[in-house]
Write a protein that holds these residues in place. Structure first.
Motif, PDB file in Angstrom:
ATOM      1  N   SER A 215       0.812  -1.215   0.000  1.00 25.83           N
ATOM      2  CA  SER A 215       0.000   0.000   0.000  1.00 25.83           C
ATOM      3  C   SER A 215       0.846   1.265   0.000  1.00 25.83           C
ATOM      4  CB  SER A 215      -0.895   0.018   1.247  1.00 25.83           C
ATOM      5  OG  SER A 215      -0.097   0.100   2.421  1.00 25.83           O
ATOM      6  N   GLY A 216       2.113   1.139   0.349  1.00 26.86           N
ATOM      7  CA  GLY A 216       2.983   2.301   0.458  1.00 26.86           C
ATOM      8  C   GLY A 216       2.968   2.961   1.826  1.00 26.86           C
ATOM      9  N   LYS A 217       2.177   2.430   2.770  1.00 23.50           N
ATOM     10  CA  LYS A 217       2.032   3.096   4.071  1.00 23.50           C
ATOM     11  C   LYS A 217       3.339   3.168   4.853  1.00 23.50           C
ATOM     12  CE  LYS A 217      -2.903   2.244   4.849  1.00 23.50           C
ATOM     13  NZ  LYS A 217      -3.918   1.621   5.736  1.00 23.50           N
ATOM     14  N   GLN A 218       4.163   2.108   4.788  1.00 22.94           N
ATOM     15  CA  GLN A 218       5.419   2.147   5.530  1.00 22.94           C
ATOM     16  C   GLN A 218       6.374   3.168   4.933  1.00 22.94           C
ATOM     17  OE1 GLN A 218       6.471   0.213   8.579  1.00 22.94           O
ATOM     18  NE2 GLN A 218       7.535   2.160   8.358  1.00 22.94           N
ATOM     19  N   GLY A 219       6.462   3.217   3.612  1.00 23.16           N
ATOM     20  CA  GLY A 219       7.324   4.210   2.982  1.00 23.16           C
ATOM     21  C   GLY A 219       6.875   5.628   3.265  1.00 23.16           C
ATOM     22  N   TYR A 220       5.564   5.843   3.279  1.00 20.29           N
ATOM     23  CA  TYR A 220       5.042   7.172   3.585  1.00 20.29           C
ATOM     24  C   TYR A 220       5.282   7.535   5.048  1.00 20.29           C
ATOM     25  CZ  TYR A 220       2.883   8.367  -0.869  1.00 20.29           C
ATOM     26  OH  TYR A 220       2.689   8.720  -2.185  1.00 20.29           O
ATOM     27  N   ALA A 221       5.206   6.542   5.941  1.00 13.67           N
ATOM     28  CA  ALA A 221       5.542   6.799   7.343  1.00 13.67           C
ATOM     29  C   ALA A 221       7.008   7.195   7.474  1.00 13.67           C
ATOM     30  CB  ALA A 221       5.236   5.571   8.195  1.00 13.67           C
ATOM     31  N   LEU A 222       7.872   6.554   6.717  1.00 13.98           N
ATOM     32  CA  LEU A 222       9.287   6.930   6.719  1.00 13.98           C
ATOM     33  C   LEU A 222       9.469   8.361   6.224  1.00 13.98           C
ATOM     34  CD1 LEU A 222      10.619   3.562   5.343  1.00 13.98           C
ATOM     35  CD2 LEU A 222      11.567   4.651   7.380  1.00 13.98           C
ATOM     36  N   ALA A 223       8.733   8.731   5.186  1.00 12.57           N
ATOM     37  CA  ALA A 223       8.859  10.079   4.635  1.00 12.57           C
ATOM     38  C   ALA A 223       8.354  11.125   5.628  1.00 12.57           C
ATOM     39  CB  ALA A 223       8.090  10.179   3.321  1.00 12.57           C
ATOM     40  N   ARG A 224       7.188  10.872   6.243  1.00 11.29           N
ATOM     41  CA  ARG A 224       6.633  11.837   7.193  1.00 11.29           C
ATOM     42  C   ARG A 224       7.562  12.036   8.394  1.00 11.29           C
ATOM     43  NH1 ARG A 224       1.727   9.067   6.079  1.00 11.29           N
ATOM     44  NH2 ARG A 224       0.286  10.349   4.849  1.00 11.29           N
ATOM     45  N   ALA A 238       5.469   4.367  -5.997  1.00 10.80           N
ATOM     46  CA  ALA A 238       4.981   3.477  -7.045  1.00 10.80           C
ATOM     47  C   ALA A 238       3.533   3.092  -6.762  1.00 10.80           C
ATOM     48  CB  ALA A 238       5.857   2.226  -7.134  1.00 10.80           C
ATOM     49  N   ASN A 239       2.605   3.696  -7.504  1.00  7.06           N
ATOM     50  CA  ASN A 239       1.196   3.286  -7.478  1.00  7.06           C
ATOM     51  C   ASN A 239       0.586   3.372  -6.084  1.00  7.06           C
ATOM     52  OD1 ASN A 239       1.425   2.300 -10.346  1.00  7.06           O
ATOM     53  ND2 ASN A 239       2.850   0.903  -9.364  1.00  7.06           N
ATOM     54  N   VAL A 240       0.733   4.532  -5.465  1.00  6.00           N
ATOM     55  CA  VAL A 240       0.240   4.742  -4.109  1.00  6.00           C
ATOM     56  C   VAL A 240      -0.920   5.732  -4.146  1.00  6.00           C
ATOM     57  CG1 VAL A 240       0.831   5.535  -1.792  1.00  6.00           C
ATOM     58  CG2 VAL A 240       2.525   4.305  -3.145  1.00  6.00           C
ATOM     59  N   SER A 241      -2.003   5.400  -3.469  1.00  7.01           N
ATOM     60  CA  SER A 241      -3.165   6.290  -3.406  1.00  7.01           C
ATOM     61  C   SER A 241      -3.279   6.886  -1.998  1.00  7.01           C
ATOM     62  CB  SER A 241      -4.447   5.547  -3.772  1.00  7.01           C
ATOM     63  OG  SER A 241      -4.630   4.424  -2.936  1.00  7.01           O
ATOM     64  N   LEU A 242      -2.220   7.574  -1.572  1.00 10.37           N
ATOM     65  CA  LEU A 242      -2.175   8.245  -0.275  1.00 10.37           C
ATOM     66  C   LEU A 242      -1.859   9.717  -0.503  1.00 10.37           C
ATOM     67  CD1 LEU A 242       0.024   5.636   1.671  1.00 10.37           C
ATOM     68  CD2 LEU A 242      -2.432   5.985   1.946  1.00 10.37           C
ATOM     69  N   PRO A 243      -2.336  10.604   0.392  1.00 11.40           N
ATOM     70  CA  PRO A 243      -2.016  12.031   0.230  1.00 11.40           C
ATOM     71  C   PRO A 243      -0.521  12.280   0.400  1.00 11.40           C
ATOM     72  CG  PRO A 243      -3.099  11.632   2.341  1.00 11.40           C
ATOM     73  CD  PRO A 243      -3.201  10.356   1.578  1.00 11.40           C
ATOM     74  N   ASP A 244      -0.005  13.237  -0.354  1.00  9.28           N
ATOM     75  CA  ASP A 244       1.419  13.570  -0.264  1.00  9.28           C
ATOM     76  C   ASP A 244       1.749  14.076   1.133  1.00  9.28           C
ATOM     77  OD1 ASP A 244       1.466  12.964  -2.921  1.00  9.28           O
ATOM     78  OD2 ASP A 244       1.770  15.020  -3.626  1.00  9.28           O
ATOM     79  N   PRO A 245       2.786  13.530   1.770  1.00 13.96           N
ATOM     80  CA  PRO A 245       3.190  14.036   3.087  1.00 13.96           C
ATOM     81  C   PRO A 245       3.628  15.496   2.997  1.00 13.96           C
ATOM     82  CG  PRO A 245       4.225  11.912   2.610  1.00 13.96           C
ATOM     83  CD  PRO A 245       3.623  12.393   1.337  1.00 13.96           C
ATOM     84  N   ALA A 246       3.302  16.275   4.014  1.00 17.55           N
ATOM     85  CA  ALA A 246       3.668  17.692   4.025  1.00 17.55           C
ATOM     86  C   ALA A 246       5.182  17.858   3.986  1.00 17.55           C
ATOM     87  CB  ALA A 246       3.095  18.367   5.270  1.00 17.55           C
ATOM     88  N   GLY A 247       5.636  18.751   3.124  1.00 12.76           N
ATOM     89  CA  GLY A 247       7.054  19.063   3.048  1.00 12.76           C
ATOM     90  C   GLY A 247       7.892  18.053   2.297  1.00 12.76           C
ATOM     91  N   VAL A 248       7.253  17.132   1.580  1.00 16.12           N
ATOM     92  CA  VAL A 248       7.969  16.055   0.890  1.00 16.12           C
ATOM     93  C   VAL A 248       7.736  16.165  -0.614  1.00 16.12           C
ATOM     94  CG1 VAL A 248       8.080  13.541   0.551  1.00 16.12           C
ATOM     95  CG2 VAL A 248       7.869  14.488   2.864  1.00 16.12           C
ATOM     96  N   GLU A 249       8.810  16.057  -1.391  1.00 17.09           N
ATOM     97  CA  GLU A 249       8.682  16.010  -2.848  1.00 17.09           C
ATOM     98  C   GLU A 249       8.329  14.576  -3.257  1.00 17.09           C
ATOM     99  OE1 GLU A 249      11.317  16.564  -6.952  1.00 17.09           O
ATOM    100  OE2 GLU A 249      12.309  16.477  -4.992  1.00 17.09           O
ATOM    101  N   VAL A 250       7.224  14.419  -3.970  1.00 15.65           N
ATOM    102  CA  VAL A 250       6.756  13.097  -4.365  1.00 15.65           C
ATOM    103  C   VAL A 250       6.942  12.922  -5.867  1.00 15.65           C
ATOM    104  CG1 VAL A 250       4.805  11.501  -4.432  1.00 15.65           C
ATOM    105  CG2 VAL A 250       5.096  13.039  -2.479  1.00 15.65           C
ATOM    106  N   VAL A 251       7.590  11.813  -6.243  1.00  8.46           N
ATOM    107  CA  VAL A 251       7.831  11.495  -7.653  1.00  8.46           C
ATOM    108  C   VAL A 251       7.069  10.215  -7.982  1.00  8.46           C
ATOM    109  CG1 VAL A 251       9.580  10.968  -9.396  1.00  8.46           C
ATOM    110  CG2 VAL A 251      10.132  12.520  -7.494  1.00  8.46           C
ATOM    111  N   PRO A 252       5.968  10.293  -8.732  1.00  9.24           N
ATOM    112  CA  PRO A 252       5.205   9.081  -9.042  1.00  9.24           C
ATOM    113  C   PRO A 252       5.852   8.256 -10.149  1.00  9.24           C
ATOM    114  CG  PRO A 252       4.149  11.003 -10.027  1.00  9.24           C
ATOM    115  CD  PRO A 252       5.323  11.519  -9.246  1.00  9.24           C
ATOM    116  N   VAL A 253       5.864   6.943  -9.961  1.00  4.46           N
ATOM    117  CA  VAL A 253       6.367   6.009 -10.976  1.00  4.46           C
ATOM    118  C   VAL A 253       5.429   4.817 -11.032  1.00  4.46           C
ATOM    119  CG1 VAL A 253       8.796   6.690 -10.702  1.00  4.46           C
ATOM    120  CG2 VAL A 253       7.865   4.823  -9.314  1.00  4.46           C
ATOM    121  N   THR A 254       5.633   3.953 -12.019  1.00  3.93           N
ATOM    122  CA  THR A 254       4.781   2.776 -12.179  1.00  3.93           C
ATOM    123  C   THR A 254       5.564   1.473 -12.068  1.00  3.93           C
ATOM    124  OG1 THR A 254       3.236   3.998 -13.596  1.00  3.93           O
ATOM    125  CG2 THR A 254       3.142   1.593 -13.693  1.00  3.93           C
TER     126      THR A 254
END
Length: 405
Positions: A215-224, A238-254
């Motif tokens: 789901s990407g939740k662990q990676g997003y927790a690391l980013a936050r 990669a294919n995550v449907s979560l809101p962008d963490p504040a203050g983080v640059e997000v690069v979407p890939v597939t």
């Protein structure tokens, strides 16, 4: 009698159109048990009036240094705060705070606060990129303040660019994590971090793909948590449907290839790279341009090709691309967790490997996680089951130890 400490949050509001978003941040703070006191600038009150702030906070709104003079508000408010959170932090507020000016109640509060201070900037792109603003941000960060990078998107009028205030839900997460860390909140200040998250998808045809349950939740927790500790974070998602963490640059890939290229492109100059994404080991050896139809007979076998080993490649190219960079891998195992993890750590050559057991409702898609963090030299750090941000913070603790020697 309940003697539990109720966190005291001072919510400073600057004079920008994004002030309306801060109403939702205030609601989230109060509904989650925080006592929030709003200190708006005079300009902020042109966008959102005093009655709104008072109704949402349940407290009187202080607007000037001459209000309730006998209580010395220009000193007491900052002294009693557990967190000062300024949103939107305009270019004007950042300049005043960096220069140490105190010409209103909010800037007085900033000078007297001895708690974590977070600025969430919002302004037009040209103002954010101006050398004066960049210098002010660098000054504030050097003093221990957390200055979040603004989001990229629609601004006022028809303008778009970097300078947008992050969504209120992510601002709340940033405030919560700053309170959670307390005065130990900025040990990653000045560090650049690259993190991968989510699960790659390998196209079979325009409709179908080979993927996984991440789901990407662990990676997003690391980013936050890294952003909350002061790091400049790039998140390759990669294919995550979560809101962008504040203050983080997000690069979407597939796909795995896209993820590998994005991480390699951004790892130069980074102090640490954390590969939390679930990367497919294989991809279809060929992908067709139209949907595969049923033929009534045996389906055509799908040939597989091996994807690049991104983690091993990061380690292999480290001496020339990023000497001294800490590389952290993740390993999802279903059995023989420690043995398989140690073998993978040796095989990949990374500095730390976070090993967790997956399947049967564990890890993938959940809000909690448990793991063992293996390190070179034989170390093993067990992290009991808990919120994924607990595991994230433990990873950063170990990364900080390596970065500081």
């Amino acid at each position: 009698m309940n003697d539990r400490h109720i966190p005291q949050v001072v919510l400073g509001v600057g004079g920008g159109i994004a002030a309306y978003k801060v109403c939702e941040l205030l609601r989230r703070l109060t509904e989650s048990g925080h006592r929030a006191r709003v200190v708006p600038t005079d300009e902020a009150l042109r966008f959102v009036g005093e009655p709104t702030w008072a109704a949402l906070s349940g407290q009187p709104v202080e607007t000037g240094v001459w209000d309730r003079v006998h209580e010395v508000p220009h000193v007491r408010i900052g002294q009693s705060a557990d967190l000062v959170f300024v949103a939107p932090a305009t270019a004007n507020i950042l300049a005043k705070a960096a220069a140490g000016l105190a010409d209103d109640l909010l800037t007085n509060t900033l000078l007297t606060a001895r708690c974590p201070v977070v600025f969430a900037p919002a302004m037009h792109t040209e103002m954010w990129e101006h050398p004066a603003t960049r210098a002010n941000v660098a000054t504030l960060r050097s003093r221990g303040a957390l200055v979040l990078d603004p989001d990229e998107g629609r601004l006022t009028g028809s303008d778009s660019g970097r300078g947008r205030l992050p969504d209120p839900g992510e601002l709340y997460e940033a405030a919560r994590l700053a309170l959670r860390r307390g005065e130990n909140s900025n040990d990653l200040s000045g560090r650049r971090i690259v993190i991968s998250a989510g699960g790659t998808r390998e196209a079979i045809d325009p409709v179908r793909y080979i993927g996984n349950h991440s789901s990407g939740k662990q990676g997003y927790a690391l980013a936050r948590t890294a952003a909350a500790r002061g790091a400049q974070v790039t998140l390759v998602a990669a294919n995550v449907s979560l809101p962008d963490p504040a203050g983080v640059e997000v690069v979407p890939v597939t796909s795995a290839v896209e993820l590998g290229e994005a991480v390699q492109e951004r790892r130069s100059g980074a102090d640490a790279v954390v590969m939390a994404a679930a990367v497919a080991d294989f991809r279809p050896s060929s992908s067709v341009g139209s949907k595969i139809k049923k033929s009534g007979g045996e389906p055509v076998p799908i040939g597989l090709a091996e994807n690049p080993d991104i983690l091993a490649e990061l380690v292999r190219t480290r001496p020339e691309r990023a000497p001294g960079q800490t590389v952290v891998g993740f390993a999802a195992e279903t059995d023989d967790v420690i043995a398989n993890g140690r073998a993978k750590l040796e095989r990949k050559g990374c500095d730390l490997l976070v090993v967790n057991q997956v399947g049967q409702g564990r890890a993938f898609g959940t809000d909690d996680n448990q793991a063992v963090i293996l390190g070179t030299g034989g170390s093993a750090t067990e992290v009991p089951n808990g919120p994924k941000e607990d595991l994230a913070d433990r990873v950063w603790d170990l990364v900080v130890e390596r970065l500081t020697g």
